[in-house]
Structure formats: structure tokens, C-alpha cells
Scaffold this motif. Structure first.
Motif, PDB file in Angstrom:
ATOM      1  N   SER A   1       0.846  -1.186   0.000  1.00 29.28           N
ATOM      2  CA  SER A   1       0.000   0.000   0.000  1.00 29.28           C
ATOM      3  C   SER A   1       0.881   1.234   0.000  1.00 29.28           C
ATOM      4  CB  SER A   1      -0.928   0.012   1.224  1.00 29.28           C
ATOM      5  OG  SER A   1      -0.174   0.079   2.426  1.00 29.28           O
ATOM      6  N   GLY A   2       0.267   2.388  -0.281  1.00 29.15           N
ATOM      7  CA  GLY A   2       1.016   3.616  -0.375  1.00 29.15           C
ATOM      8  C   GLY A   2       1.388   3.921  -1.818  1.00 29.15           C
ATOM      9  N   TYR A   3       2.296   4.871  -2.016  1.00 31.94           N
ATOM     10  CA  TYR A   3       2.743   5.225  -3.360  1.00 31.94           C
ATOM     11  C   TYR A   3       4.031   6.027  -3.282  1.00 31.94           C
ATOM     12  CZ  TYR A   3       1.071   9.937  -2.396  1.00 31.94           C
ATOM     13  OH  TYR A   3       0.899  11.178  -1.828  1.00 31.94           O
ATOM     14  N   LEU A   4       4.796   6.001  -4.361  1.00 31.87           N
ATOM     15  CA  LEU A   4       5.997   6.818  -4.509  1.00 31.87           C
ATOM     16  C   LEU A   4       5.939   7.506  -5.865  1.00 31.87           C
ATOM     17  CD1 LEU A   4       8.799   4.338  -3.325  1.00 31.87           C
ATOM     18  CD2 LEU A   4       7.576   6.019  -1.951  1.00 31.87           C
ATOM     19  N   GLU A   5       6.124   8.810  -5.876  1.00 30.58           N
ATOM     20  CA  GLU A   5       6.249   9.575  -7.115  1.00 30.58           C
ATOM     21  C   GLU A   5       7.726   9.888  -7.295  1.00 30.58           C
ATOM     22  OE1 GLU A   5       4.049  10.529  -9.342  1.00 30.58           O
ATOM     23  OE2 GLU A   5       2.072  10.361  -8.372  1.00 30.58           O
ATOM     24  N   GLN A   6       8.295   9.472  -8.429  1.00 26.92           N
ATOM     25  CA  GLN A   6       9.709   9.714  -8.679  1.00 26.92           C
ATOM     26  C   GLN A   6       9.893  10.507  -9.962  1.00 26.92           C
ATOM     27  OE1 GLN A   6      11.384   5.646  -8.599  1.00 26.92           O
ATOM     28  NE2 GLN A   6      12.385   6.237  -6.690  1.00 26.92           N
ATOM     29  N   GLY A   7      10.746  11.512  -9.900  1.00 23.91           N
ATOM     30  CA  GLY A   7      11.045  12.306 -11.078  1.00 23.91           C
ATOM     31  C   GLY A   7      12.542  12.506 -11.233  1.00 23.91           C
ATOM     32  N   PHE A   8      13.042  12.354 -12.471  1.00 20.82           N
ATOM     33  CA  PHE A   8      14.449  12.556 -12.784  1.00 20.82           C
ATOM     34  C   PHE A   8      14.566  13.535 -13.946  1.00 20.82           C
ATOM     35  CE2 PHE A   8      13.954   8.295 -11.101  1.00 20.82           C
ATOM     36  CZ  PHE A   8      14.962   8.196 -10.156  1.00 20.82           C
TER      37      PHE A   8
ATOM     38  N   GLN B   1       7.843   8.495 -12.849  1.00 19.64           N
ATOM     39  CA  GLN B   1       7.069   7.279 -12.651  1.00 19.64           C
ATOM     40  C   GLN B   1       6.378   7.304 -11.294  1.00 19.64           C
ATOM     41  OE1 GLN B   1       9.146   3.563 -12.276  1.00 19.64           O
ATOM     42  NE2 GLN B   1      10.753   4.375 -10.964  1.00 19.64           N
ATOM     43  N   ARG B   2       5.263   6.632 -11.256  1.00 21.24           N
ATOM     44  CA  ARG B   2       4.523   6.463 -10.006  1.00 21.24           C
ATOM     45  C   ARG B   2       4.533   4.979  -9.663  1.00 21.24           C
ATOM     46  NH1 ARG B   2       0.323   9.183  -7.035  1.00 21.24           N
ATOM     47  NH2 ARG B   2      -1.070   7.729  -5.973  1.00 21.24           N
ATOM     48  N   ILE B   3       5.025   4.673  -8.483  1.00 16.37           N
ATOM     49  CA  ILE B   3       5.050   3.291  -8.003  1.00 16.37           C
ATOM     50  C   ILE B   3       3.861   3.112  -7.073  1.00 16.37           C
ATOM     51  CG2 ILE B   3       6.367   1.565  -6.727  1.00 16.37           C
ATOM     52  CD1 ILE B   3       8.896   3.043  -7.612  1.00 16.37           C
ATOM     53  N   ASP B   4       2.894   2.360  -7.536  1.00 18.04           N
ATOM     54  CA  ASP B   4       1.625   2.200  -6.835  1.00 18.04           C
ATOM     55  C   ASP B   4       1.234   0.726  -6.854  1.00 18.04           C
ATOM     56  OD1 ASP B   4      -0.953   2.157  -5.900  1.00 18.04           O
ATOM     57  OD2 ASP B   4      -1.710   3.705  -7.251  1.00 18.04           O
ATOM     58  N   PRO B   5       1.286   0.042  -5.711  1.00 13.92           N
ATOM     59  CA  PRO B   5       0.956  -1.393  -5.692  1.00 13.92           C
ATOM     60  C   PRO B   5      -0.480  -1.683  -6.078  1.00 13.92           C
ATOM     61  CG  PRO B   5       1.265  -0.556  -3.461  1.00 13.92           C
ATOM     62  CD  PRO B   5       1.700   0.535  -4.385  1.00 13.92           C
ATOM     63  N   GLY B   6      -1.340  -0.674  -6.128  1.00 14.53           N
ATOM     64  CA  GLY B   6      -2.719  -0.882  -6.542  1.00 14.53           C
ATOM     65  C   GLY B   6      -2.921  -0.813  -8.038  1.00 14.53           C
ATOM     66  N   HIS B   7      -1.883  -0.448  -8.786  1.00 10.07           N
ATOM     67  CA  HIS B   7      -1.996  -0.312 -10.245  1.00 10.07           C
ATOM     68  C   HIS B   7      -1.565  -1.619 -10.924  1.00 10.07           C
ATOM     69  CE1 HIS B   7      -1.357   1.168 -14.327  1.00 10.07           C
ATOM     70  NE2 HIS B   7      -2.070   2.227 -13.983  1.00 10.07           N
TER      71      HIS B   7
ATOM     72  N   GLY C   1       4.979  -4.355 -17.045  1.00  6.90           N
ATOM     73  CA  GLY C   1       5.429  -3.262 -16.197  1.00  6.90           C
ATOM     74  C   GLY C   1       6.558  -3.702 -15.294  1.00  6.90           C
ATOM     75  N   GLN C   2       6.333  -3.599 -13.987  1.00 10.45           N
ATOM     76  CA  GLN C   2       7.370  -3.954 -13.021  1.00 10.45           C
ATOM     77  C   GLN C   2       7.461  -5.451 -12.775  1.00 10.45           C
ATOM     78  OE1 GLN C   2       5.947  -0.055 -10.689  1.00 10.45           O
ATOM     79  NE2 GLN C   2       6.986  -1.536  -9.408  1.00 10.45           N
ATOM     80  N   GLY C   3       6.395  -6.166 -13.081  1.00 12.13           N
ATOM     81  CA  GLY C   3       6.434  -7.623 -12.957  1.00 12.13           C
ATOM     82  C   GLY C   3       6.664  -8.117 -11.546  1.00 12.13           C
ATOM     83  N   GLY C   4       6.270  -7.317 -10.549  1.00 15.71           N
ATOM     84  CA  GLY C   4       6.447  -7.741  -9.164  1.00 15.71           C
ATOM     85  C   GLY C   4       7.844  -7.539  -8.626  1.00 15.71           C
ATOM     86  N   ALA C   5       8.712  -6.865  -9.364  1.00 17.84           N
ATOM     87  CA  ALA C   5      10.079  -6.620  -8.892  1.00 17.84           C
ATOM     88  C   ALA C   5      10.065  -5.751  -7.635  1.00 17.84           C
ATOM     89  CB  ALA C   5      10.902  -5.933  -9.983  1.00 17.84           C
ATOM     90  N   THR C   6      10.923  -6.079  -6.706  1.00 16.94           N
ATOM     91  CA  THR C   6      10.986  -5.340  -5.445  1.00 16.94           C
ATOM     92  C   THR C   6      12.216  -4.441  -5.339  1.00 16.94           C
ATOM     93  OG1 THR C   6      12.099  -7.220  -4.395  1.00 16.94           O
ATOM     94  CG2 THR C   6       9.696  -7.118  -4.209  1.00 16.94           C
TER      95      THR C   6
END
Length: 296
Positions: free
Chosen positions: A177-184, A198-204, A212-217
């Protein structure tokens, strides 16, 4: 006695939904002549709140790269924290910045207040910056925004990485849960060379989808800009680095980007150190030196 909702402590910090705890660090480095050699000196070090630096170190010799460790005594970022880092590397200076430990992004509080981290790195003509922080670990429920802006002038050089680990797999606590917004943003003389958000959102669906991320941690990016022959460097990375299906390297507009997407912090750390061993001599003319703090 517990603080009431909306209470403000003497420092002005709030403990309700409007909490905002700021910290900032401004660093400046200049190359100064000392006899027949040029020495990089830390000429500016201003801080507000819990951001500090130790004294500069010169493990590569007095005329070598200036190593500086960025310190955040709380050890992590919590709801309402706002961290701002501003670094200026002057003409002809060579600086390496790293951290003594992993940065932790803690779970948001009951009000869901987000945190923020903003870093701006400026390198003048002829300057070199190595940005090599240890990894960032995002706890389940963390909410926040990270931005990294790198502004290079003329023939300035930069080598760096960002490593992100999601959840705490060893404790069986995934980032659920939660989210991270990352910008470079990387520019040279104001012209964009690399822009990414990119937005890292486990609900997406992208979080677990194979497209996409394929469950990568563990997500990580390493970059190098300013190489005289970036295509040759890419070929060297492909030929000499550890074979793995979790990384790939490309070169666009003179910027080398090495990406990792997997599940092992130690694996990406080993890969990036191998890559630095190959890239640093090509970028600076000096072999890669391991900062002392990584060995403690």
C-alpha cells in the motif's frame, strides 16, 4: 501527557494533517590551486534541521577527489518531512557524495501525510560529480515524492545511481500500500538529455504486470554522462559485467543508462560496483576507489 490533535510544539512542528518538518543542506565545492596541483575544497556547507555532512576526506590523495558523506541522523523519512539538498560543484572540481547507510521511507501516519525529498545537483564546466548514495528502502504504506535534478554546464561530467528497495521481504512485509512519485531530470546547458517520471503504486496493474514492473521489489538506475566514447563504454559493460537477465544498458544523447529490475539488493549493488569499476577510469582517468564508509 500526550499531545492533542493539532498541537504545535515549541519548534513549530505540527502533529496533525498539516504537519511539515523541513530540513535542507546546501553544499559548494571549488577547485583551488595549491602550488602545482589543484585541490577540491568544500567551500559552502549550510544546513537547516537534521541534515549534516562530515568533514571532507581525501582517500585518493590531497589533489584527488573530495569525498563527502551526507548524514540524516533520524535515519529515515516520515510523514511531513521535507528534505532539500542543493549541491554546486565548481569549475574543475571533483566531488564524490555518498551516505553512511540506507535511507528509509517510513509508513505514513494515520492522517496519510506524505513526505518529500528534492535534490538538485549543479556541475560547472570542467567539474565532475559522483552521486553514489546507498539504497533507499520504502516501507509498506509509505507515501511521498522524490525528485532528482542534475544540471550540467558545457563539458561537466556526472556518474551516479539511485537504488530503491520496496517493502521488507526478509520480514515478509511487502510494499502492498502507499505510493511513490519519482522524477528525474538531467540537462546540459539547460537542454534536456534525460527526463523521466514514474509512479510506483501497488494498486496499479503495472506494479505486478509482466508489461510493467512484474512484481520486482528492487528498482535501480545508474547513469554516466561526459564520456569521450560512450558507445565503447556500453560495449565494455556488455562484455565484462556479470551476465544476468535483470539488467540492461543503453546510450541516448551521450547518456549511459544502466537499469536493474529484480529482487536482490546485493545483486544490484555488486552490478553497479562492477559498472563503476569500468566507467570511472573512462570518465575521470582514475580507478574506482571504494568510499571508506561502505566498509564500516
Amino acid at each position: 501527557m500526550p499531545l492533542k490533535q493539532g498541537a504545535v510544539v515549541d519548534s513549530g512542528h505540527r502533529f496533525d494533517a498539516s504537519r511539515h518538518w523541513a530540513a535542507s543542506l546546501t553544499l559548494g565545492f571549488c577547485a583551488r590551486a595549491d602550488g602545482d596541483v589543484s585541490i577540491t575544497r568544500m567551500t559552502t556547507a549550510r544546513h537547516y534541521g537534521p541534515l549534516r555532512v562530515q568533514r571532507p576526506f581525501y582517500p585518493e590523495g590531497r589533489d584527488g577527489c573530495c569525498h563527502v558523506y551526507l548524514l540524516h541522523p533520524p535515519g529515515g523519512v516520515a510523514s511531513g518531512d521535507s528534505l532539500n539538498i542543493d549541491v554546486n560543484v565548481g569549475e574543475g572540481a571533483h566531488t564524490l557524495l555518498t551516505t553512511p547507510a540506507a535511507n528509509k521511507l517510513y509508513r505514513a501516519d494515520s492522517n496519510g501525510v506524505a513526505w518529500s525529498q528534492h535534490t538538485q545537483l549543479k556541475v560547472a564546466n570542467g567539474g565532475t560529480l559522483e552521486w553514489l548514495p546507498q539504497e533507499t528502502l520504502a516501507f509498506d504504506g509509505s507515501r511521498g515524492e522524490q525528485t532528482l535534478i542534475i544540471d550540467l554546464q558545457d563539458n561537466a561530467k556526472c556518474l551516479g545511481w539511485e537504488i530503491l528497495g520496496l517493502g521488507r521481504p526478509a520480514s515478509e512485509l511487502p510494499f502492498a500500500s502507499g505510493y511513490l512519485e519519482q522524477g528525474f531530470k538531467l540537462t546540459r546547458n539547460g537542454r534536456p538529455l534525460w527526463l523521466e517520471r514514474q509512479r510506483i503504486d501497488p494498486g496499479h496493474p503495472r506494479f505486478t504486470g509482466k508489461w510493467g514492473q512484474g512484481g520486482a521489489t528492487v528498482h535501480a538506475t545508474m547513469w554516466a554522462v561526459g564520456l569521450s566514447d560512450p558507445e565503447e563504454a556500453v560495449q565494455a559493460l556488455r562484455e565484462h559485467m556479470q551476465a544476468s537477465s535483470h539488467w540492461a544498458v543503453t546510450c541516448r544523447r551521450g547518456v549511459i543508462l544502466l537499469r536493474y529490475l529484480g529482487t536482490e539488493r546485493n545483486q544490484v549493488w555488486d552490478l553497479f560496483q562492477q559498472a563503476r569499476d569500468l566507467l570511472r577510469p573512462r570518465l575521470t582517468g582514475h580507478k574506482a576507489i571504494v568510499p571508506r564508509i561502505w566498509l564500516t
